[in-house]
Every structure is written in C-alpha cells, then in structure tokens.
Enzyme design. Structure first.
Site, PDB file in Angstrom:
ATOM      1  CG  ASP A 198      25.505  36.825  41.406  1.00  0.00           C
ATOM      2  OD1 ASP A 198      24.278  36.755  41.250  1.00  0.00           O
ATOM      3  OD2 ASP A 198      26.083  36.537  42.475  1.00  0.00           O
ATOM      4  CD  GLU A 260      42.110  44.618  25.801  1.00  0.00           C
ATOM      5  OE1 GLU A 260      42.221  43.409  26.079  1.00  0.00           O
ATOM      6  OE2 GLU A 260      42.550  45.544  26.520  1.00  0.00           O
TER       7      GLU A 260
END
Ligand code: NOJ
Ligand code: MG
Length: 523
Positions: A198, A260
C-alpha cells in the site's frame, strides 16, 4: 507455472468486507472467503489478493492497522488465515496479502505510546511529530481532504497523509524498517505467496518537511480523490511527501527477504508516481516485482488513448525487464462499466475493454464483482462509510465496495447467512446479477469472463511478449500478438474485421464485422 508465476497471472482482488460473510454479521470475513474459493477456481484466476484483514479499528476499512501480526476478530483468527491459505493452495490458487507500511492506525501501540510520551521522546520519534505555534508545520494536504496535520493535547502536530487515524511513520527511524521486516517474515512463514504494498511510493518524506510548491489552481492534496466519481487524478507537481529516493533502499532489502523465502514469492506495489520512469524504478531487478499500472484505468474511452497506454506501458517496463500489469477496476475507483457511461452500453464497453486487456502480455488484476458486471452503486449519504467521502463531502469509494450478490432474490443475496442488509446496503434490483443467476446464463457477464479467462490460457499466454499495433482506422484499437489479432471498436460505426477465425468476442457477432463497443480475438 514457472517460478515467476506472477508475470502472466490473472490476480483477483478480494475486498474482504464485501466478498462473503460466514457469521451473519453483515461483514465479509476470512472463513467467508475460504468457503467461496471454488468460485475463483471456476472463474479460472491464478491468484487472489486479499485486502487488509489485520487488527484495525476500521476507520479506513483495514488500511489503518493496529496489529500487523494478528487478524481482526471481525474477520476471524490467525487459524482462519491459515485455513484460507491451505485451501487456496489445494485449489492451485496463490494468495497475496496487503501490507500497509506508510502509516499505522492511531490505535497501534506505538502511536498510543507516542501520545502518552512527551515531545522529543523516542516514542514520538517513530512518527512525524513537529512543533508549530502558528497552525500546521507545513502546507501539506491529506489525500482524504483537509490539512495533513493534527494537533495533540500538548500542542505538537503529527503528520497523516490520509485520515487523522492513520499517522505516518518516520522511516528514517531504524525501528520502523526493523518492524516491517519482522512483519514480512511472519506472513511469509505462514505461507503467503506475496504482498501488495500500500502507498509504496510513500514511506519517506523530504527530510526538511518543507512546504509543497503549489500552482495557483492546485489544491493541497497530492493524489486527489476528486469529484463525484472518486477518480484519482494525476498531475506533474512538486511532491516533497512522495517518491523520495531513500524508499528504494527499503525495497532492495525486501527483495532479499522475499528471495530468502523462495523464488516464487512476489511483491506488487501501489505507486502513484508522476512519470512512467519513476514507476519503473520500483521494479528494477533488485527491487519489487510489479507495480500497478493505473494508466488504462485513468484513460477515457478512446482507441487513441488506449493505444498510448499500451505503448507507454511497454516502454516503461522494458528497460528494467519487469512484466507489465493491467487493471481496470479496484476498491478505490468507480467500477469500469459505470466509468464507461453505465447501462447496457457501459457494460458492453467494459466487457470489450476487459477482453482487450486480457489479451496483452503481463499480469491482469481483476476486482471482485467485475466478473458479474456490477455497476457503481449510488450509496445514500447516510450509509457512506469511506473516510475520504466524509472528509471531502463527495460520494467517495463506497459505491464500488457493495457486498457481492451470490444467489437468491433479495438482499443479502447469499452474501451471508443473515437476512438483513450487509454493511453497505445492496440495491433491490440485483437478483439477476447474482453468481447463481449468471452461471445459468451463457450470455451473462460471468459466463463471458469464464470464456475469456479460458481463452487467455489457451491462446494468449503462449502468444509471446511482443505486441504490434495495427491501423484499422481512427476509432479502432487493434494489435497483433503472435498468432492473435485483437480488435476493439471504440467508435460508433460497425467496422470490417481482418481475416481470421473468431476465438472470442465480447458480444454476439452477426457477420465478419465488429459493432461499436465490442472487441474480438481472431486467429
Ligand atoms: C491505498 C488504498 O488502496 C486505499 O484504499 C487506502 O485508503 C489508502 N491507500 C490509504 O492506506
Ligand atoms: Mg462476518
């Protein structure tokens, strides 16, 4: 699907409050979504983006987060979130969640601690508190209208680029990025496939917090939700509150965190920046994966305007190697059948535009209810809940957030188990728009969306990444993508079609011609 599944995905936006209600309180919730995932599988989308369901006082319907690591009881529990993720994954659907890093709720423990602590304290330093004796510290306006500053009891002011209940964080304070890294990891560990970020171009403000230089005709809000239609207007202007260079360091870090977690996790950014180049900066190879491309949603019904959008979109993303995105509706703008004039003609245009969008390389974002051809609803003033509407005195964004009609003859049309009206009342003439009614009708908008998404999988996905615009006359948008030819008639006269087998049409065709407000895919 490849590791970078999002590059050509169709992603369906679920506005949590308005998708499906499981407990009869009139507000949509996570178990409601889980119970209706079959609809999304049958529609043929690849993923859903779920708007914020975290703990929140709901002043901006979840875009005011009080606890990023918990589900609001209104929407369910963390276990309900896990169940939603599990069921979606079983059905082959990916799930993107919303992340709101620009501001917290004023009920977030950090802001409550800031209010309880004195000026100059470490608690206040997580937000943008400033002293000022003569009115607000600068001339910035809130996107939702009025000044962007509110004064607290001891005289200091805090910055809120949105509602007063959405204080902006100070991203120069290392505690802030550290907190959001934890939030990202928390949701990645729970199994989300990505994030919709957002106000991703927000976060940092020019450090001086200097005045914004305004032209005489400009109002003091940067991305204005303007006029009757909550249309968002973009203009080139001085914007010390948005799109500061430091924000890119944050997304380089987030890129590592997503990596990751695995090669198939992604982030899509909401970036209301000023130029295609500044938007593309957010999707450089070591930053985020996608940004929403709002250009088409802002364009008028015009073949020329749509052609410009297509050309500019490819020109912006190609240099950075990102995939383009397309969107015609979301929870902040007037639904596209109504933007295109409403009634049968608006709906015909909306279907034609959607079909054209779905033929393009890149990802398409759909907004819940567009597959039903829902119009914007004129929500009576006493039922309006959008803080932007309340602050600006405009109809605001409630008209595109009316709960979905699933079945039955009257409200709540299967939205929930109750018998009364949901949180925004549904119109009394929606019986023919329900999912159940439209499933039974091959001419319905729902049947059309199912056909269009299936044709996209079959014919468009493998049609290559390059698009050549064709000249078939002034009011006609036409392009070739591999073996596909796509034609959209934005004019008022019927046009002759080039040769080819009709694969898909947005309305029934009489002969090898294309009436006004209609689109076709040919091979
Ligand atoms: C953009 C969201 O889409 C909108 O609904 C919200 O009001 C603002 N950001 C503030 O978070
Ligand atoms: Mg509910």
């Amino acid at each position: 699907m490849s590791a970078q599944w999002w590059r050509d995905a169709v992603i369906y936006q679920v506005y949590v409050r308005s998708f499906a209600d499981s407990d009869g309180d009139g507000v949509g919730d996570l178990p409601g979504i889980t119970s209706r995932l079959g609809h999304l599988r049958d529609l043929g989308v690849d993923a859903l983006w779920v708007t914020p369901f975290y703990r929140s006082p709901q002043h901006d319907h979840g875009y005011d987060v009080a606890d990023y690591l918990d589900v609001d009881p209104l929407f369910g529990s963390l276990e309900d979130a896990d169940r939603l993720l599990d069921r979606a994954h079983e059905l082959g659907l990916r799930v993107i969640v919303d992340l709101v890093p620009n501001h917290t709720s004023s009920e977030h423990p950090w802001f409550q601690a800031a209010l309880a602590a004195p000026p100059g304290s470490p608690e206040r330093a997580r937000y943008l508190f400033r002293d000022s004796d003569d009115g607000p510290p600068n001339n910035w306006g809130s996107v939702f209208g009025g000044p962007a500053w509110t004064q607290v009891a001891d005289g200091q002011w805090y910055l809120h680029l949105f509602d007063t209940t959405q204080p902006d964080l100070d991203w120069r304070n290392p505690e802030v990025p550290a907190m959001f890294e934890e939030v990202l990891r928390f949701w990645l560990d729970r199994g989300v496939d990505g994030f919709r970020i957002d106000v991703a171009h927000g976060l940092f403000k020019e450090e001086s917090l200097r005045d914004q230089v305004l032209e005489s005709d400009e109002s003091a809000s940067s991305v204005a939700l303007t006029g009757d239609h909550a249309m968002i207007e973009l203009k080139l202007r001085d914007e010390p509150m948005w799109d500061q260079p430091e924000v890119h360091d944050v997304y380089r870090r987030w890129h590592e965190i997503l990596d990751e977690a695995g090669p198939d996790r992604m982030a899509v950014a909401e970036t209301w920046t000023q130029t295609p180049e500044s938007t593309a900066a957010f999707v450089r190879p070591d930053e985020l994966d996608q940004t929403f491309n709002f250009a088409w949603l802002l364009a008028a019904w015009s073949a020329e305007a749509f052609a410009t959008v297509i050309t500019d979109t490819f020109a912006a993303v190609e240099p950075v190697g990102a995939s383009p995105t397309w969107v015609l509706s979301n929870h902040d703008v007037v639904r596209h059948p109504s933007r295109y004039g409403g009634g049968p003609r608006g709906l015909a245009r909306a279907r034609a535009a959607t079909m054209t969008m779905l033929a393009l390389p890149g990802a398409s974002y759909l907004y819940q209810g567009e597959e039903l051809g829902l119009p914007e609803v004129d929500v009576a003033a006493e039922h309006r809940q959008d803080p932007a509407a309340l602050r600006l005195g405009t109809p605001g964004r409630d008209g595109c957030r009316v709960p979905l009609p699933w079945s039955g003859e009257q409200a709540p049309y299967g939205f929930g188990p109750g018998s009364g009206q949901p949180w925004i009342p549904q119109p009394d003439d929606w019986a023919s728009l329900t999912v159940a009614a439209q499933q039974a009708d091959p001419g319905s908008t729902l049947s059309f969306y199912c056909r269009a998404l299936s044709a996209r999988r079959e014919h468009a996905r493998a049609a290559g990444d390059s698009v050549d615009l064709l000249d078939l006359g002034e009011d006609v948008l036409a392009f070739r993508r591999g073996p596909l030819t796509v034609v959209l008639n934005c004019g008022s006269r019927t046009v002759d079609l080039p040769e080819g087998e009709v694969l898909l049409a947005s309305a029934a065709l009489d002969s090898h011609t294309l009436p006004a407000d209609t689109a076709v895919w040919l091979r």
